[in-house]
Every structure is written in structure tokens, then in C-alpha cells.
Design a protein around this motif. Structure first.
Motif, PDB file in Angstrom:
ATOM      1  N   HIS A 237       6.114  92.219  14.486  1.00 39.34           N
ATOM      2  CA  HIS A 237       5.128  91.353  13.836  1.00 39.34           C
ATOM      3  C   HIS A 237       5.757  90.442  12.787  1.00 39.34           C
ATOM      4  CE1 HIS A 237       5.305  94.782  11.067  1.00 39.34           C
ATOM      5  NE2 HIS A 237       4.925  93.942  10.133  1.00 39.34           N
ATOM      6  N   TYR A 238       6.950  90.823  12.279  1.00 35.33           N
ATOM      7  CA  TYR A 238       7.611  89.955  11.309  1.00 35.33           C
ATOM      8  C   TYR A 238       8.092  88.656  11.947  1.00 35.33           C
ATOM      9  CZ  TYR A 238       7.564  93.903   8.093  1.00 35.33           C
ATOM     10  OH  TYR A 238       7.163  94.935   7.276  1.00 35.33           O
ATOM     11  N   ASP A 239       8.272  88.667  13.274  1.00 33.27           N
ATOM     12  CA  ASP A 239       8.695  87.447  13.961  1.00 33.27           C
ATOM     13  C   ASP A 239       7.527  86.525  14.267  1.00 33.27           C
ATOM     14  OD1 ASP A 239      11.237  88.523  13.959  1.00 33.27           O
ATOM     15  OD2 ASP A 239      11.007  89.432  15.952  1.00 33.27           O
ATOM     16  N   ASN A 240       6.309  86.960  13.941  1.00 29.77           N
ATOM     17  CA  ASN A 240       5.111  86.178  14.270  1.00 29.77           C
ATOM     18  C   ASN A 240       4.365  85.735  13.020  1.00 29.77           C
ATOM     19  OD1 ASN A 240       5.287  86.488  17.185  1.00 29.77           O
ATOM     20  ND2 ASN A 240       4.779  88.641  16.841  1.00 29.77           N
ATOM     21  N   ARG A 241       5.086  85.398  11.988  1.00 30.74           N
ATOM     22  CA  ARG A 241       4.431  85.039  10.721  1.00 30.74           C
ATOM     23  C   ARG A 241       3.586  83.784  10.855  1.00 30.74           C
ATOM     24  NH1 ARG A 241       9.221  86.222   6.228  1.00 30.74           N
ATOM     25  NH2 ARG A 241       9.320  88.491   6.570  1.00 30.74           N
ATOM     26  N   GLU A 242       4.086  82.790  11.577  1.00 24.77           N
ATOM     27  CA  GLU A 242       3.313  81.561  11.753  1.00 24.77           C
ATOM     28  C   GLU A 242       2.040  81.825  12.544  1.00 24.77           C
ATOM     29  OE1 GLU A 242       3.708  78.604  10.452  1.00 24.77           O
ATOM     30  OE2 GLU A 242       5.430  79.317   9.312  1.00 24.77           O
ATOM     31  N   LEU A 243       2.177  82.658  13.584  1.00 24.85           N
ATOM     32  CA  LEU A 243       1.003  83.011  14.378  1.00 24.85           C
ATOM     33  C   LEU A 243      -0.001  83.789  13.542  1.00 24.85           C
ATOM     34  CD1 LEU A 243      -0.528  83.192  17.052  1.00 24.85           C
ATOM     35  CD2 LEU A 243       0.860  85.202  17.637  1.00 24.85           C
ATOM     36  N   LEU A 244       0.492  84.712  12.701  1.00 23.38           N
ATOM     37  CA  LEU A 244      -0.398  85.483  11.837  1.00 23.38           C
ATOM     38  C   LEU A 244      -1.154  84.577  10.873  1.00 23.38           C
ATOM     39  CD1 LEU A 244       1.790  88.610  11.013  1.00 23.38           C
ATOM     40  CD2 LEU A 244      -0.410  88.622  12.174  1.00 23.38           C
ATOM     41  N   LEU A 245      -0.437  83.630  10.271  1.00 23.68           N
ATOM     42  CA  LEU A 245      -1.097  82.709   9.333  1.00 23.68           C
ATOM     43  C   LEU A 245      -2.157  81.873  10.038  1.00 23.68           C
ATOM     44  CD1 LEU A 245       1.962  81.469   7.225  1.00 23.68           C
ATOM     45  CD2 LEU A 245       0.110  82.968   6.475  1.00 23.68           C
ATOM     46  N   ASP A 246      -1.853  81.422  11.253  1.00 23.00           N
ATOM     47  CA  ASP A 246      -2.814  80.616  12.009  1.00 23.00           C
ATOM     48  C   ASP A 246      -4.051  81.441  12.361  1.00 23.00           C
ATOM     49  OD1 ASP A 246      -3.498  78.152  13.510  1.00 23.00           O
ATOM     50  OD2 ASP A 246      -3.388  79.514  15.228  1.00 23.00           O
ATOM     51  N   LEU A 247      -3.843  82.703  12.780  1.00 21.10           N
ATOM     52  CA  LEU A 247      -4.966  83.572  13.113  1.00 21.10           C
ATOM     53  C   LEU A 247      -5.804  83.900  11.877  1.00 21.10           C
ATOM     54  CD1 LEU A 247      -3.350  86.079  15.652  1.00 21.10           C
ATOM     55  CD2 LEU A 247      -4.971  84.258  16.158  1.00 21.10           C
ATOM     56  N   GLU A 248      -5.145  84.103  10.739  1.00 22.00           N
ATOM     57  CA  GLU A 248      -5.873  84.401   9.505  1.00 22.00           C
ATOM     58  C   GLU A 248      -6.741  83.226   9.082  1.00 22.00           C
ATOM     59  OE1 GLU A 248      -2.766  85.456   6.854  1.00 22.00           O
ATOM     60  OE2 GLU A 248      -2.601  87.535   7.568  1.00 22.00           O
ATOM     61  N   ARG A 249      -6.213  82.003   9.239  1.00 25.75           N
ATOM     62  CA  ARG A 249      -7.004  80.816   8.896  1.00 25.75           C
ATOM     63  C   ARG A 249      -8.208  80.683   9.834  1.00 25.75           C
ATOM     64  NH1 ARG A 249      -1.776  78.445   7.875  1.00 25.75           N
ATOM     65  NH2 ARG A 249      -1.665  77.804  10.064  1.00 25.75           N
ATOM     66  N   THR A 250      -7.975  80.921  11.126  1.00 27.90           N
ATOM     67  CA  THR A 250      -9.074  80.830  12.100  1.00 27.90           C
ATOM     68  C   THR A 250     -10.117  81.911  11.842  1.00 27.90           C
ATOM     69  OG1 THR A 250      -7.490  79.999  13.729  1.00 27.90           O
ATOM     70  CG2 THR A 250      -9.641  80.696  14.544  1.00 27.90           C
ATOM     71  N   LEU A 251      -9.648  83.122  11.517  1.00 23.02           N
ATOM     72  CA  LEU A 251     -10.574  84.220  11.207  1.00 23.02           C
ATOM     73  C   LEU A 251     -11.429  83.880   9.996  1.00 23.02           C
ATOM     74  CD1 LEU A 251     -11.673  87.091  11.406  1.00 23.02           C
ATOM     75  CD2 LEU A 251      -9.662  87.873  10.136  1.00 23.02           C
ATOM     76  N   ALA A 252     -10.813  83.344   8.952  1.00 21.46           N
ATOM     77  CA  ALA A 252     -11.563  82.980   7.749  1.00 21.46           C
ATOM     78  C   ALA A 252     -12.620  81.918   8.059  1.00 21.46           C
ATOM     79  CB  ALA A 252     -10.600  82.475   6.675  1.00 21.46           C
ATOM     80  N   LYS A 253     -12.279  80.990   8.954  1.00 21.30           N
ATOM     81  CA  LYS A 253     -13.239  79.938   9.323  1.00 21.30           C
ATOM     82  C   LYS A 253     -14.463  80.538  10.003  1.00 21.30           C
ATOM     83  CE  LYS A 253     -12.605  77.614  13.053  1.00 21.30           C
ATOM     84  NZ  LYS A 253     -12.050  76.709  14.087  1.00 21.30           N
ATOM     85  N   HIS A 254     -14.244  81.474  10.937  1.00 14.98           N
ATOM     86  CA  HIS A 254     -15.371  82.083  11.648  1.00 14.98           C
ATOM     87  C   HIS A 254     -16.159  83.022  10.734  1.00 14.98           C
ATOM     88  CE1 HIS A 254     -14.500  80.340  15.502  1.00 14.98           C
ATOM     89  NE2 HIS A 254     -13.279  80.824  15.509  1.00 14.98           N
ATOM     90  N   GLN A 255     -15.495  83.661   9.784  1.00 10.62           N
ATOM     91  CA  GLN A 255     -16.207  84.499   8.811  1.00 10.62           C
ATOM     92  C   GLN A 255     -17.139  83.652   7.962  1.00 10.62           C
ATOM     93  OE1 GLN A 255     -12.874  86.405   6.874  1.00 10.62           O
ATOM     94  NE2 GLN A 255     -13.223  88.333   7.948  1.00 10.62           N
ATOM     95  N   ARG A 256     -16.646  82.507   7.506  1.00 12.99           N
ATOM     96  CA  ARG A 256     -17.492  81.621   6.698  1.00 12.99           C
ATOM     97  C   ARG A 256     -18.684  81.120   7.515  1.00 12.99           C
ATOM     98  NH1 ARG A 256     -12.384  79.618   5.120  1.00 12.99           N
ATOM     99  NH2 ARG A 256     -12.631  77.840   6.539  1.00 12.99           N
ATOM    100  N   ARG A 257     -18.438  80.775   8.768  1.00 16.81           N
ATOM    101  CA  ARG A 257     -19.526  80.278   9.616  1.00 16.81           C
ATOM    102  C   ARG A 257     -20.567  81.366   9.853  1.00 16.81           C
ATOM    103  NH1 ARG A 257     -17.537  77.412  14.894  1.00 16.81           N
ATOM    104  NH2 ARG A 257     -16.832  75.981  13.261  1.00 16.81           N
ATOM    105  N   CYS A 258     -20.107  82.579  10.123  1.00 16.79           N
ATOM    106  CA  CYS A 258     -21.037  83.688  10.368  1.00 16.79           C
ATOM    107  C   CYS A 258     -21.856  83.980   9.113  1.00 16.79           C
ATOM    108  CB  CYS A 258     -20.255  84.926  10.805  1.00 16.79           C
ATOM    109  SG  CYS A 258     -21.287  86.317  11.311  1.00 16.79           S
ATOM    110  N   ASP A 259     -21.208  83.998   7.941  1.00 18.19           N
ATOM    111  CA  ASP A 259     -21.916  84.253   6.684  1.00 18.19           C
ATOM    112  C   ASP A 259     -22.935  83.150   6.399  1.00 18.19           C
ATOM    113  OD1 ASP A 259     -20.435  86.532   6.341  1.00 18.19           O
ATOM    114  OD2 ASP A 259     -18.967  85.611   4.992  1.00 18.19           O
TER     115      ASP A 259
END
Length: 303
Positions: A237-259
């Protein structure tokens, strides 16, 4: 491993020595016997069998897709197998996320479903059983005349206003009780309630659209939560830091929309109920009286 020049398949096909079907069979046999060449040793036998099956399902289209101007047949075959391999991995990952979502959210709906599917007392049906009431459209003037007469009687006006306000959600049992209280035929009262329901269908559709958008946002939120969980649980997972950051941003967007959509529904963005003005018009009273009686009902419920 078979030492065989797979490019000869196309040479023999173009030379008329074999048919397209034979070329397809030879191609799949080559992949089965040389699966390590295509990086399939990382997957189990079931995965390889399903991949070969998907290639066979393409049939002669697999052969027709080859363009000699873009490279040799082995290169085309390698890229095709790699494309199918990635597609099957994505499909498996989506299935895993979906199954995990169902397992997590299933208990949330258990109580509701238990109520829906709870045992009901069985009532034998006989030829003398009362037929269900059939809805017949009723004119607005008839509704206004009936409700105005009820509103000017010495009856519980507060209950009548509350019944009309919640017309969209009234059950048959509640309509039956109201019919007894106000001494109005049950069939006529059903017609009046349905009259108001018909006027509320547009509001109901708009609310359903918002609910579907909320449900979609919630599913996507859980989808990305599961993806993050899978990646963080991997050894690399340390080799996927960019992917993790992108997924975290997308997750936050959907959390805000759901809320946001949940707040919208909770605050009553679309209220499936008639307005006070409409109720006042059909009862033949002023709008302030309707607001007053509803306020009384709210105070009694809070108290």
C-alpha cells in the motif's frame, strides 16, 4: 510449455491452410499451455479457465480484430489477454465491494423487513366477504362541499385538518376510523383521500428522486470505503500513495453529498402533503385557522 511460434497461426490462416475456427482453437490452446508467458501464473486455475472461456465466447471476432499493420499476432494476443485479465479483476473487485456493502447494510433494514414480513392473522375468505372499495374519481366541488359541511359541524376540526394534511400516508384502518367519527361513508372518504393523493403525486416523485440520489451517494461512499480498506490492507500500500489520496478525495466528496442530501430530506425539502392554503380552501375556513390547529397538534405531540 510448448515451443511454438504463435505468429504462424496467422500465416497459415492467411495462406488458407486453416479456418478461423481452427485458428481460434490453436490460439486458446497456446494460451492454456503457455499461460506463464501472459502473466497468468499469479492467478488460480479457475481464473484462467474463465478467461479462456471469455476468449472463446468472442469467437471469430478475436481473430478478426487482428491488424497486421499494428504489430505481430503475439503482441495482439498478449494485449488482448491482458485486457481480459484486468477486466475480470475489476469485475471481481466490484463484486467483492457489493457483497461487503450488502453484508454491512443488511442489518440496518432488518427491523423494517421484520415488520413488513411479520406473520399476520389469517382470515378465511368466503363468498360473503366484502369486496374491496374501488376508487372512483370525485369532482373537486364534491370534495369541497363535503369537507366544508364537516368543518362547520360541531366535530373535531383539528382531527379533520390533520387527516387531510397526512392524506398521503393514511392507512385503510385510519380511514375507517375517520369514517366512523365523522359519520361519512367509508367509500366517499376514500375518494376524498385519493383526491388529495392525486394532487401530491408530483411532490412524491420529486422526493423519490432525492431519495434515490441519496441512496446512490451512500452506495458510492461505502464503495470507496471498501476500496480504501482493500488497498490499505495490501502489502504494497505504500506504493499506492497517489491512488490512496485520489480515493480519499473521492470518498470525501461522496460523504459530503450523502450528508447534504440526508439533511435536505430531514429538513423537509419536499413535503408530500397539501398546503395550508389548499386545506383552507376545501374546508371553507381561513388559512390562519388551519395553521392554528396544526400548531395545536404539534404542541400536544411534543407535550
Amino acid at each position: 510449455m510448448i515451443h511454438f511460434n504463435v505468429n504462424e497461426i496467422m500465416d497459415r490462416l492467411q495462406g488458407g491452410e486453416i479456418t478461423k475456427r481452427q485458428a481460434l482453437d490453436m490460439t486458446c490452446s497456446f494460451i492454456c499451455e503457455n499461460y506463464k508467458v501472459f502473466g497468468l501464473e499469479r492467478h488460480d486455475e479457475d481464473f484462467r479457465s474463465e478467461l479462456i472461456l471469455s476468449l472463446l465466447e468472442k469467437g471469430e471476432r478475436l481473430i478478426d480484430g487482428f491488424n497486421p499493420a499494428l504489430g505481430d499476432y503475439f503482441t495482439y494476443l498478449f494485449m488482448t489477454v491482458e485486457s481480459h485479465r484486468r477486466a475480470r479483476i475489476r469485475t471481481a473487485a466490484k463484486r467483492q465491494v457489493r457483497e461487503s456493502f450488502v453484508m454491512q447494510t443488511g442489518p440496518l433494514y432488518l427491523a423494517e423487513k421484520e415488520c413488513d414480513y411479520a406473520p399476520r392473522p389469517f382470515t378465511p375468505v368466503s363468498a360473503e366477504s366484502k369486496r374491496p372499495l374501488a376508487y372512483k374519481p370525485v369532482p373537486a366541488d364534491t370534495v369541497r362541499k363535503t369537507l366544508t359541511a364537516l368543518a362547520h359541524q360541531k366535530q373535531n376540526k383539528k382531527l379533520l385538518i390533520l387527516a387531510i394534511k397526512t392524506a398521503f400516508y393514511l392507512s385503510d384502518e385510519q380511514v375507517r376510523a375517520l369514517s366512523a367519527i365523522y359519520r361519512i361513508p367509508e367509500e366517499r372518504l376514500h375518494q376524498i383521500i385519493q383526491f388529495f393523493k392525486n394532487h401530491l403525486m408530483d411532490k412524491s416523485d420529486r422526493k423519490r428522486v432525492v431519495e434515490e440520489r441519496r441512496n446512490t451517494a451512500y452506495f458510492r461512499q461505502k464503495n470507496y470505503e471498501k476500496r480504501l480498506e482493500i488497498i490499505r490492507g495490501s502489502e504494497r500500500h505504500y506504493d499506492n500513495r497517489e491512488l490512496l489520496l485520489d480515493l480519499e478525495r473521492t470518498l470525501a466528496k461522496h460523504q459530503r453529498r450523502c450528508d447534504r442530501l440526508n439533511r435536505k430530506l430531514r429538513d423537509g425539502c419536499v413535503l408530500v402533503r397539501p398546503t395550508n392554503k389548499m386545506i383552507a380552501d376545501y374546508l371553507g375556513i381561513c388559512e390562519r385557522q388551519v395553521a392554528y390547529y396544526i400548531s395545536r397538534c404539534r404542541d400536544e405531540a411534543d407535550g
